[in-house]
Design a protein around this motif. Structure first.
Motif, PDB file in Angstrom:
ATOM      1  N   GLN A 160      14.298  17.235   2.824  1.00 37.40           N
ATOM      2  CA  GLN A 160      14.245  16.044   1.991  1.00 37.40           C
ATOM      3  C   GLN A 160      12.805  15.855   1.502  1.00 37.40           C
ATOM      4  O   GLN A 160      11.880  16.503   2.001  1.00 37.40           O
ATOM      5  CB  GLN A 160      14.688  14.804   2.772  1.00 37.40           C
ATOM      6  CG  GLN A 160      13.737  14.411   3.904  1.00 37.40           C
ATOM      7  CD  GLN A 160      14.174  13.169   4.643  1.00 37.40           C
ATOM      8  OE1 GLN A 160      14.657  13.246   5.759  1.00 37.40           O
ATOM      9  NE2 GLN A 160      14.010  12.016   4.018  1.00 37.40           N
ATOM     10  N   THR A 161      12.624  14.998   0.526  1.00 34.51           N
ATOM     11  CA  THR A 161      11.292  14.759  -0.029  1.00 34.51           C
ATOM     12  C   THR A 161      10.365  14.161   1.016  1.00 34.51           C
ATOM     13  O   THR A 161      10.749  13.269   1.777  1.00 34.51           O
ATOM     14  CB  THR A 161      11.385  13.824  -1.251  1.00 34.51           C
ATOM     15  OG1 THR A 161      12.139  14.474  -2.277  1.00 34.51           O
ATOM     16  CG2 THR A 161      10.001  13.500  -1.795  1.00 34.51           C
ATOM     17  N   HIS A 162       9.140  14.654   1.050  1.00 35.39           N
ATOM     18  CA  HIS A 162       8.092  14.144   1.933  1.00 35.39           C
ATOM     19  C   HIS A 162       6.870  13.744   1.097  1.00 35.39           C
ATOM     20  O   HIS A 162       6.743  14.136  -0.062  1.00 35.39           O
ATOM     21  CB  HIS A 162       7.653  15.218   2.943  1.00 35.39           C
ATOM     22  CG  HIS A 162       8.586  15.393   4.093  1.00 35.39           C
ATOM     23  ND1 HIS A 162       9.910  15.732   3.943  1.00 35.39           N
ATOM     24  CD2 HIS A 162       8.378  15.287   5.450  1.00 35.39           C
ATOM     25  CE1 HIS A 162      10.480  15.825   5.138  1.00 35.39           C
ATOM     26  NE2 HIS A 162       9.579  15.559   6.058  1.00 35.39           N
ATOM     27  N   GLU A 214       0.813  -1.216   0.000  1.00 36.07           N
ATOM     28  CA  GLU A 214       0.000   0.000   0.000  1.00 36.07           C
ATOM     29  C   GLU A 214       0.849   1.270   0.000  1.00 36.07           C
ATOM     30  O   GLU A 214       0.327   2.368  -0.154  1.00 36.07           O
ATOM     31  CB  GLU A 214      -0.941  -0.003   1.210  1.00 36.07           C
ATOM     32  CG  GLU A 214      -1.989  -1.113   1.167  1.00 36.07           C
ATOM     33  CD  GLU A 214      -2.925  -1.061   2.355  1.00 36.07           C
ATOM     34  OE1 GLU A 214      -2.709  -0.204   3.236  1.00 36.07           O
ATOM     35  OE2 GLU A 214      -3.859  -1.881   2.406  1.00 36.07           O
ATOM     36  N   THR A 215       2.159   1.124   0.176  1.00 36.62           N
ATOM     37  CA  THR A 215       3.019   2.308   0.209  1.00 36.62           C
ATOM     38  C   THR A 215       3.613   2.627  -1.165  1.00 36.62           C
ATOM     39  O   THR A 215       4.449   3.508  -1.289  1.00 36.62           O
ATOM     40  CB  THR A 215       4.172   2.110   1.211  1.00 36.62           C
ATOM     41  OG1 THR A 215       5.023   1.056   0.748  1.00 36.62           O
ATOM     42  CG2 THR A 215       3.634   1.789   2.589  1.00 36.62           C
ATOM     43  N   ASP A 271       9.755   4.339   3.531  1.00 38.24           N
ATOM     44  CA  ASP A 271      10.752   5.031   4.349  1.00 38.24           C
ATOM     45  C   ASP A 271      10.800   6.533   4.081  1.00 38.24           C
ATOM     46  O   ASP A 271      11.732   7.212   4.529  1.00 38.24           O
ATOM     47  CB  ASP A 271      12.133   4.423   4.104  1.00 38.24           C
ATOM     48  CG  ASP A 271      12.214   2.968   4.553  1.00 38.24           C
ATOM     49  OD1 ASP A 271      11.600   2.641   5.583  1.00 38.24           O
ATOM     50  OD2 ASP A 271      12.868   2.162   3.855  1.00 38.24           O
ATOM     51  N   ILE A 272       9.811   7.051   3.355  1.00 35.00           N
ATOM     52  CA  ILE A 272       9.767   8.487   3.070  1.00 35.00           C
ATOM     53  C   ILE A 272       8.868   9.160   4.104  1.00 35.00           C
ATOM     54  O   ILE A 272       7.727   8.741   4.292  1.00 35.00           O
ATOM     55  CB  ILE A 272       9.242   8.754   1.647  1.00 35.00           C
ATOM     56  CG1 ILE A 272      10.127   8.051   0.616  1.00 35.00           C
ATOM     57  CG2 ILE A 272       9.197  10.259   1.361  1.00 35.00           C
ATOM     58  CD1 ILE A 272       9.651   8.197  -0.813  1.00 35.00           C
ATOM     59  N   GLY A 331      19.552   8.146  -0.892  1.00 30.59           N
ATOM     60  CA  GLY A 331      18.706   7.100  -0.344  1.00 30.59           C
ATOM     61  C   GLY A 331      17.518   6.707  -1.209  1.00 30.59           C
ATOM     62  O   GLY A 331      16.817   5.735  -0.899  1.00 30.59           O
ATOM     63  N   MET A 332      17.286   7.435  -2.304  1.00 28.18           N
ATOM     64  CA  MET A 332      16.110   7.168  -3.129  1.00 28.18           C
ATOM     65  C   MET A 332      16.336   6.073  -4.177  1.00 28.18           C
ATOM     66  O   MET A 332      15.377   5.546  -4.736  1.00 28.18           O
ATOM     67  CB  MET A 332      15.640   8.442  -3.828  1.00 28.18           C
ATOM     68  CG  MET A 332      14.928   9.404  -2.913  1.00 28.18           C
ATOM     69  SD  MET A 332      13.400   8.679  -2.263  1.00 28.18           S
ATOM     70  CE  MET A 332      12.874   9.996  -1.153  1.00 28.18           C
ATOM     71  N   ALA A 333      17.594   5.755  -4.454  1.00 33.29           N
ATOM     72  CA  ALA A 333      17.875   4.765  -5.495  1.00 33.29           C
ATOM     73  C   ALA A 333      17.211   3.421  -5.191  1.00 33.29           C
ATOM     74  O   ALA A 333      16.704   2.746  -6.091  1.00 33.29           O
ATOM     75  CB  ALA A 333      19.382   4.590  -5.657  1.00 33.29           C
TER      76      ALA A 333
END
Length: 265
Positions: A138-140, A25-26, A123-124, A177-179
């Motif tokens: 950072q991106t939210h 669901e994420t 993890d965002i 960390g997004m890779a």
């Protein structure tokens, strides 16, 4: 970043989605017309605006657009979301929880290298409606608020920094960390028309995407189009029957103004 081989059919796309996200669901999805288009919000494309300029733009919306806002004393996040959905250039980026909608956006364009991004948001961090979206580093994830016209739509909020006095955004795929959170599903360019047709049979078309009278009218126009290639993406119809394959795509890019981001925003 993870990447699959080229997707050449709706069934291949479904298999890739099941392998990538399953019932998670994420997971969010975004269709892009061209792999060269980075995952940047509108405010960071072209001449990047400073956070101060963004805040001033939003202040105009708060002052002159109060009749269009559905709550009293809206927070900055609420204003930003409403303004973004109405077309204001913001630091928000559109995503969807429906992978087939993302596939439709990727194929329904003149881009020569369409793809769908899969984003695992587990993890965002999520922004609260009372938080300051201009203060993040950072991106939210923007929380879902109210009864949105598009129930499948989701938003990411992107951070900016000043580098030698100039505003700068980092593309999501380049953010630290997004890779590991992103997967690319490239779509076979020659088969965009075929995939659009398959999506229509699956119930994904202008009517379901736009979910309003505008979308219904576009859909009916295509249904009753005498052109045997009526289900071709709108940008490619002028090519005609004889223009198929990669050469046709390249010529379309050469002759027509490139639409950098047809998909969501």
């Amino acid at each position: 970043m993870n990447q699959f081989n080229y997707i050449d059919s709706l069934s291949a796309f479904t298999a890739a989605i099941e392998e990538t996200s399953g019932s998670n669901e994420t997971t969010l999805f975004r269709g892009q017309p061209n792999i060269r288009c980075k995952l940047l919000p509108q405010v960071a494309r072209g001449h990047t605006k400073t956070a101060e300029t963004e805040a001033k733009m939003l202040a105009h919306i708060a002052k002159y657009g109060c009749d269009y806002i559905d709550v009293d004393n809206p927070s900055t996040c609420h204003l930003l979301m409403k303004a973004h959905n109405a077309g204001l250039e913001t630091r928000l980026l559109d995503w969807t929880i429906n992978p087939y909608e993302a596939l439709w956006y990727a194929c329904h364009s003149s881009g020569s290298q369409p793809l769908v991004y899969v984003l695992n948001t587990e993890d965002i961090p999520q922004l609260d409606m009372d938080d300051d979206p201009f203060a993040i580093t950072q991106t939210h994830i923007m929380p879902v608020y109210g009864k949105a016209a598009d129930k499948n739509k989701r938003l990411t909020v992107h951070a900016s920094t000043l580098v030698q006095g100039r505003p700068q955004f980092t593309a999501l795929e380049e953010e630290e960390g997004m890779a590991v959170a992103l997967t690319k599903l490239p779509i076979m360019p020659d088969l965009k028309v075929k995939i659009i047709q398959e999506l229509n049979e699956f119930g994904i078309n202008e009517h379901s995407i736009y979910n309003n009278l505008f979308g219904l009218c576009r859909h009916v126009n295509l249904m009753y189009d005498n052109n045997p290639f009526g289900w071709m993406p709108m940008d490619n119809r002028s090519a005609g029957a004889e223009m198929q394959g990669e050469a046709a795509e390249n010529l379309q890019q050469f002759e027509q103004k490139y639409v950098s981001d047809f998909d969501f925003d």
